[in-house]
Design an enzyme around this catalytic site. Structure first.
Site, PDB file in Angstrom:
ATOM      1  N   TYR A 151       0.836  -1.205   0.000  1.00 55.73           N
ATOM      2  CA  TYR A 151       0.000   0.000   0.000  1.00 55.73           C
ATOM      3  C   TYR A 151       0.869   1.252   0.000  1.00 55.73           C
ATOM      4  O   TYR A 151       1.624   1.495   0.939  1.00 55.73           O
ATOM      5  CB  TYR A 151      -0.903  -0.080   1.243  1.00 55.73           C
ATOM      6  CG  TYR A 151      -1.736   1.124   1.605  1.00 55.73           C
ATOM      7  CD1 TYR A 151      -2.226   2.014   0.655  1.00 55.73           C
ATOM      8  CD2 TYR A 151      -2.086   1.343   2.937  1.00 55.73           C
ATOM      9  CE1 TYR A 151      -3.008   3.100   1.027  1.00 55.73           C
ATOM     10  CE2 TYR A 151      -2.870   2.422   3.317  1.00 55.73           C
ATOM     11  CZ  TYR A 151      -3.324   3.298   2.352  1.00 55.73           C
ATOM     12  OH  TYR A 151      -4.099   4.363   2.727  1.00 55.73           O
ATOM     13  N   HIS A 187      -2.582   7.682  -0.108  1.00 60.42           N
ATOM     14  CA  HIS A 187      -3.161   8.603   0.875  1.00 60.42           C
ATOM     15  C   HIS A 187      -2.123   9.393   1.664  1.00 60.42           C
ATOM     16  O   HIS A 187      -2.439   9.991   2.675  1.00 60.42           O
ATOM     17  CB  HIS A 187      -4.104   7.848   1.841  1.00 60.42           C
ATOM     18  CG  HIS A 187      -5.262   7.226   1.134  1.00 60.42           C
ATOM     19  ND1 HIS A 187      -5.504   5.876   1.139  1.00 60.42           N
ATOM     20  CD2 HIS A 187      -6.232   7.767   0.378  1.00 60.42           C
ATOM     21  CE1 HIS A 187      -6.585   5.619   0.419  1.00 60.42           C
ATOM     22  NE2 HIS A 187      -7.037   6.753  -0.062  1.00 60.42           N
ATOM     23  N   ASP A 239      -8.952  11.739  -2.473  1.00 61.30           N
ATOM     24  CA  ASP A 239      -9.507  10.437  -2.859  1.00 61.30           C
ATOM     25  C   ASP A 239     -10.981  10.350  -2.453  1.00 61.30           C
ATOM     26  O   ASP A 239     -11.833   9.941  -3.230  1.00 61.30           O
ATOM     27  CB  ASP A 239      -8.682   9.328  -2.193  1.00 61.30           C
ATOM     28  CG  ASP A 239      -9.081   7.947  -2.667  1.00 61.30           C
ATOM     29  OD1 ASP A 239      -9.599   7.823  -3.793  1.00 61.30           O
ATOM     30  OD2 ASP A 239      -8.876   6.983  -1.912  1.00 61.30           O
TER      31      ASP A 239
END
Ligand code: ADP
Ligand code: SF4
Length: 694
Positions: free
Chosen positions: A169, A172, A265
Site C-alpha cells: 500500500y 493517501h 480520494d
C-alpha cells in the site's frame, strides 16, 4: 444466475492465482472497528459480500508496533495473536463466494505510535504527518531490513487468516512506501533515495517478497496513488506517477489506483460534485500494465461503470462509499432494481466516524455499522406485529425513513407534511451551494414510498393535534424537525444575546426559504461547529455580498475537519473575500453593528453590518407532540404509540435523523435493541492469563 442488463459487470476476472466472481470490488476502507471490534467488522464485510461485491477488502492493517495508529482502531496484524479476529472476517466474506483482501500497511511517520511509544520511522527523519509534537527517525539499513521482514511475516499471517488478496500500500500519503517514493519525504542519498528507480526500490522489494511468500495461492495487489493533486509540487499522473506504473507494470497481480491524499480520494460532493472524478488521472494505467486495474470515484451508475470498462479505464469497479451507502448495489444492478440503489451523497459522515475512532455510520444507510451489534440488515426488516396502521407526521429524513421502514414491514402508513415539497432538511439544505447531492436522501425514500400501495402521502397538510385525533390512527410518529434560533443562543452563549430591534436578524431557515438579506454588509455569527456557517458564507459571498464570518472557534467550521473539508472550506472563503474573525464571541448587536469580544473577554470590537445571520443552534419543534402528549394524558385521544423522532427529538446530523426514524420503525412492535443501547451487543475484552502472549 441472472446478470440483468449489465452482463459485463458480472463477468469473473482473474487476479493472479485467484478469480473474482464479478467486477464489483470493495476497495479497502476504514470502519472505526478494526482490531477493537472484530465481530462487527466481520459482519459488515460479510454484508458487502452478501450484497454481491465480488472482492471485499478490510482496511489498512498495521503490520508492526512501529506502525501504531492509536487511537484509531484500524486493522492490526502485529503477530499471530491477531489472526483469529481477522479469520472471522475472511470466513464472513467467503461464505458468500467473494474474495477477501487485506491492506497491509506500515504507516511510518503517519503513525504517532501513541500506544506503543515505539520510535516513529520515516525515510529521512523530521516532522510527522499526525498532529503530535513528535518527530520521526530516519531509517537506517537495518530498519529497512526489519521493515521487509515485518511485511513478509504479515503477508504470511494474512494467508493464514484466509485472505486471498494481499496488498502493498502506497497511498493517501499515509504509508512508508509512499513516503519513500515522494521526494517531499525522501531526501536519502543511498540506494533508496534520489532517482525514481531508487525511490521505488522498497516497493519493488515488498512486492517481490510478498509474492515469494504467498504469491502461489494469494494475489498480490498494489494500491498506488498516481497523483497527489498538487500540480508541479507533487507526483503527477502525467509524470512520475506514470513512470512508477511503467517500472512495476506486471509485478503486482492487480493495480488499485487512486489519487492522494485522503481528502482528494474521498472528496465530498460539496467540492467534487462529479461521480467518476478520478478517471482522468487513472485512465493511463491500463495502457501501461497487463494486470487488472481497479479505480474509484463515487461510482453508483451502472451506465458509467460499463462505459469505464468498455473504454478500457478499469477492469474492476472500485467502491468504498458507494458500498457503504448500499452494500447491495451489485445485487440491485444484477436484478434490474437500479432505482432502488441508495446512492452515496458524498457527505463523508462515514469518514468522520473513522476520524473520531467510532464505528462507521452512513447518512444514507442507517444499518451501516449495526450489522453485528444490533443485527440489522440493510434490505430486511421484521414483518409487522398486531397493529395495522401508523401515522408519520413530517417528511424530512427521519419521517421518510420511518415511514419507509414501517411500510416495508407491512403497516398501512399515512405520511403527512406541512409543505408541498417533501424531504424536510434534506431538500432545504440540498438547495444550498454545493449540497445538491444531499437531496438524494429524500429522492431515494420518496421513490420507494410512492411505489407502495400501503402508503398514503399528504402534502401541504400541517396537522394540528385535533386533526391527528380525527384521523383515528393509534400509532403516531412525530418527525416535525427543528428550527434555527435567531436569538444567538448556542454553544458559547447559552442564553439569548442582546439584539437591538432595529437590526435585521436572519437564520439559516430564512436563507433556505429564499430570503435575501437587505443591502449592505452581512455579519454571520457562526457558533455551530459543523458546515452550515461556512456554506452560507460562501453562498452569500458568491452572490457578491460583503460577508464577515465571526466565530468563537479558532477555525471556520471546525467539525468539518472530520469530513476532510475544513481546509477547503476556509480556503474557499478566503478566496471569495469573506472576512474571517476567529476566537470572537458575539456580545451584543446594535442597530448598526455586531459587538464582539475575545473568547476570554478581551477588548470589544465593533463590526458594522446591515444584517446579522445567526448560525448558532436549533429549537426542537415539539409543539404538536407536546399537545398530543397532553391530550393523551387527559384521555382526550386514544394512542397506543406516540413517539418523537429525528431532529424534533434531538437536533443533529441528517445521518442522526435517518437513524432515529429507522430505529423507531424497527422498535415498533419489534426489536428493543433498535432504540435502547442497553440491548445491543458489545465486544468484550477477553482476559488472557497474565503473561500470556502469542
Ligand atoms: P428531520 O431531520 O427530523 O426529519 P426536518 O426538519 O427535516 O426533520 O423535517 C421536518 C418536517 O416536518 C418538515 O418537512 C416540516 O414541513 C414538517 N412538519 C413540521 N410540523 C408539521 C406538522 N404539524 N404537520 C405536518 N408536517 C409538519
Ligand atoms: Fe456516502 Fe455520506 Fe454514506 Fe459516506 S456517509 S457512504 S459519504 S452517504
Amino acid at each position: 444466475m441472472t446478470t440483468g442488463k449489465y452482463p459485463i459487470l458480472f463477468e469473473p476476472v482473474k487476479i493472479g492465482p485467484v478469480t473474482a466472481p464479478n467486477r464489483f470490488y470493495q476497495v479497502p476502507h476504514c470502519t472505526g472497528m478494526g482490531y477493537l471490534r472484530p465481530r462487527a467488522d466481520a459482519a459488515l464485510r460479510g454484508m458487502k459480500a452478501e450484497g454481491g461485491w465480488g472482492v471485499v477488502c478490510n482496511q489498512e492493517t498495521e503490520i508492526h508496533p512501529t506502525s501504531d495508529l492509536s487511537p484509531s482502531p484500524e486493522g492490526r496484524l502485529w503477530d499471530a495473536a491477531d489472526i483469529p479476529a481477522l479469520r472471522l472476517m475472511t470466513d464472513a466474506i467467503h461464505k458468500h463466494g467473494a474474495l477477501a483482501g487485506i491492506e497491509l500497511a506500515h504507516n511510518g511517520a503517519h503513525a504517532a505510535n501513541l500506544l506503543t511509544r515505539a520510535p516513529v520511522l520515516s525515510p529521512s527523519g523530521g516532522t510527522i504527518n499526525a498532529m503530535h509534537p513528535k518527530q520521526s527517525r530516519a531509517m537506517d539499513k537495518a530498519d529497512i531490513r526489519d521493515l521487509r521482514r515485518w511485511h513478509r511475516a504479515a503477508a504470511r499471517r494474512s494467508r493464514e487468516a484466509g485472505f486471498d488478496i494481499i496488498y502493498v500500500y502506497a497511498g493517501h500519503e499515509m504509508t512508508l512506501t509512499q513516503h519513500f517514493l515522494l521526494p517531499q519525504h525522501n531526501q536519502r542519498s543511498d540506494e533508496y533515495g534520489g532517482t525514481l528507480t531508487n525511490r521505488v526500490r522498497l516497493i519493488r522489494e515488498l512486492l517481490e517478497e510478498t509474492r515469494e511468500e504467498v504469491g502461489d495461492t494469494c494475489a498480490v495487489a498494489f494500491r498506488f496513488a498516481v497523483d497527489q493533486m498538487q500540480g508541479d509540487a507533487g507526483m503527477q499522473a502525467t509524470g512520475e506517477g506514470r513512470e512508477v506504473v511503467q517500472m512495476l507494470a506486471d509485478l503486482p497481480d492487480l493495480w488499485d489506483v487512486n489519487v492522494s491524499d485522503w481528502a482528494n480520494d474521498s472528496a465530498t460532493t460539496r467540492f467534487q460534485p462529479e461521480d467518476g472524478y478520478q478517471n482522468e488521472y487513472i485512465r493511463f494505467v491500463k495502457d501501461v500494465t497487463q494486470r487488472p486495474v481497479v479505480g474509484v470515484g463515487r461510482l453508483t451508475s451502472p451506465d458509467m461503470m460499463v462505459s469505464m470498462i468498455e473504454k478500457g479505464i478499469v477492469d474492476f469497479i472500485g467502491a468504498a462509499r458507494p458500498s457503504i451507502a448500499d452494500p447491495f448495489l451489485p445485487a440491485k444492478i444484477r436484478e434490474d432494481r437500479i432505482e432502488e440503489i441508495r446512492e452515496c451523497i458524498g457527505c463523508n459522515i462515514c469518514v468522520a466516524c473513522d476520524n473520531q475512532s467510532i464505528p462507521i455510520r452512513c447518512t444514507q444507510n442507517p444499518t451501516m455499522g449495526e450489522e453485528w451489534r444490533r443485527g440489522w440488515h440493510p434490505e430486511q426488516v421484521a414483518p409487522k406485529g398486531a397493529a395495522e396502521a401508523a401515522l408519520v407526521i413530517g417528511a424530512g429524513p427521519a419521517g421518510l425513513e420511518c415511514a419507509m421502514q414501517l411500510a416495508k414491514r407491512g403497516y398501512a402508513v399515512t405520511l403527512a407534511d406541512a409543505r408541498e415539497d417533501l424531504g424536510g432538511r434534506a431538500l432545504r439544505e440540498g438547495s444550498l451551494a454545493g449540497l445538491a447531492a444531499w437531496r438524494r436522501v429524500a429522492d431515494n425514500r420518496l421513490h420507494d414510498l410512492r411505489q407502495r400501495a400501503n402508503v398514503s402521502i399528504y402534502v401541504q397538510s400541517r396537522l394540528s393535534a385535533a386533526e391527528v385525533a380525527e384521523l383515528g390512527i393509534a400509532n403516531v410518529f412525530v418527525a416535525t424537525g427543528a428550527t434555527w434560533r435567531g436569538d444567538g443562543a448556542g454553544r458559547t452563549s447559552h442564553g439569548p444575546i442582546p439584539v437591538d430591534g432595529a437590526m435585521r436578524v436572519l437564520t439559516p431557515d430564512d436563507i433556505m426559504d429564499g430570503t435575501v438579506p437587505p443591502a449592505g454588509p452581512i455579519a454571520i455569527y457562526d457558533d455551530d461547529p459543523a458546515y452550515m456557517g461556512g456554506v452560507l458564507a460562501s453562498q452569500l459571498a458568491e452572490a457578491g455580498r460583503d460577508v464577515t464570518l465571526i466565530t468563537p472557534a479558532p477555525i471556520v467550521s471546525p467539525w468539518t475537519e472530520m469530513t476532510l473539508e475544513q481546509e477547503r472550506i476556509q480556503t474557499t472563503l478566503v478566496a471569495l473575500g469573506v472576512q474571517i474573525m476567529t476566537c470572537r464571541t458575539l456580545v451584543r448587536v446594535t442597530d448598526k453593528a455586531c459587538v464582539t469580544s475575545g473568547v476570554y473577554g478581551e477588548a470589544e470590537q465593533t463590526i458594522a453590518c446591515a444584517s446579522v445571520l445567526m448560525v448558532t443552534s436549533r429549537h426542537r419543534d415539539t409543539a404538536l407532540y407536546d399537545e398530543l402528549a397532553a391530550m393523551r394524558a387527559a384521555g382526550d385521544i386514544a394512542l397506543d404509540t406516540l413517539e418523537l423522532i429525528g431532529d424534533a427529538a434531538q437536533p443533529g446530523l441528517i445521518a442522526d435523523a435517518v437513524q432515529s426514524g429507522h430505529a423507531a420503525a424497527r422498535a415498533f412492535e419489534g426489536d428493543p435493541a433498535a432504540t435502547d443501547a442497553a440491548y445491543f451487543r458489545r465486544e468484550m475484552i477477553a482476559l488472557a492469563d497474565e503473561g500470556e502472549h502469542a
